[in-house]
Structures are given as structure tokens and as C-alpha cells.
Scaffold this motif. Sequence first.
Motif, short mmCIF file in Angstrom:
data_model
loop_
_atom_site.label_atom_id
_atom_site.label_comp_id
_atom_site.label_asym_id
_atom_site.label_seq_id
_atom_site.Cartn_x
_atom_site.Cartn_y
_atom_site.Cartn_z
N VAL A 74 0.96 2.04 -4.33
CA VAL A 74 -0.09 2.98 -4.73
C VAL A 74 0.50 4.30 -5.23
O VAL A 74 0.17 4.73 -6.34
N LEU A 76 0.83 -1.20 0.00
CA LEU A 76 0.00 0.00 0.00
C LEU A 76 0.86 1.26 0.00
O LEU A 76 0.67 2.16 -0.81
N GLY A 135 -1.29 9.80 -4.84
CA GLY A 135 -1.02 8.49 -4.23
C GLY A 135 -0.73 8.60 -2.75
O GLY A 135 -1.23 7.81 -1.94
N VAL A 149 -3.05 6.96 0.18
CA VAL A 149 -2.49 6.09 1.21
C VAL A 149 -2.84 6.62 2.59
O VAL A 149 -3.23 5.86 3.49
#
Length: 154
Positions: free
Chosen positions: A84, A80, A117, A121
Motif C-alpha cells: 500500500v 498491506l 500510505g 495502513v
Amino acid sequence: MITENGRVVAIDGDRAWVQTIRNSACQSCAARHGCGQRALAGATGGRANQVLVTNELAARVGDEVTLAIDEAALLRASLLVYAVPLLLMVAGAVLGHRAGGQDLVAIAGALTGLMGGFAMVRWLQRRSAHRYEPRLIRIVPATDGNVSANPTVF
């Protein structure tokens, strides 16, 4: 499960601050030779790290405790945090290149994707932080002067 021993240094309501020294997880990990975390721990001399965890075991200040985190949860959290932003950065660069055809537009798209991103997150972390938290799994019994530090194993 990856486990780490630590000492409770403070209590904050129903949560406890546990101080650990990062080294035992590296010794048991199969990827220890190619991992940046081990290199970082080696460079910092295995300095102490404090972690805030839910105090499900009613540990008190000074107690030695064992923390644990599931390997799958650690892998998901790593993907993650790293994947991402990287994927959104690449997508932003491709979209920027297709939209403007110039490098400057592609760079702006990449930076926009990267920042998006990071924001995503952060949002996902707030929404499901409990999934990636270490847990207290036991209080390590203290050894006093009458108890041997090396018990006999049968």
C-alpha cells in the motif's frame, strides 16, 4: 499455520504477554533462504520477542504456550504493510510529475503518497487488528521430574 512456542511472562486483563524467540518459524518456511526475516533473526541472535495475545486458554504466568498465525493472514498483512505505501508513493510521484513536470514536484508527490500510505495502513490496522493477531492454540504440558522428556511414540 505458522506456530511458535513461548512462555507467558505477564497477564494484562484478558490478554497475555508471551515471550518467544524467533527461529522455529524460519526452519519450516519454504522461503527461508530468500527472506529478510530470517536474516534479521540471525543478525539479532534470535533475541526474545514479546507478543500481546488474547488469553483464550486462561494461561498463567510461567506457562509454556504455543502461538499460531495463519499463513494467509501473514501474507495479507505483509502485502498491506509493504504494497500500500509503495503503490501510493508511485502514484504520488506520477501525479506530481504530471501536475508540475519537475522532479521536485514529483518527489513531493512521492513523499505525500508514501506518508498517505503509512497513514492508510495504520488506519486499516486499527480497524481490523484482530485478523492479523497470533492466537494461543495450546498450553504445553510442563514436564516434572517423574515424566520423561522424550515420551515413547507408538
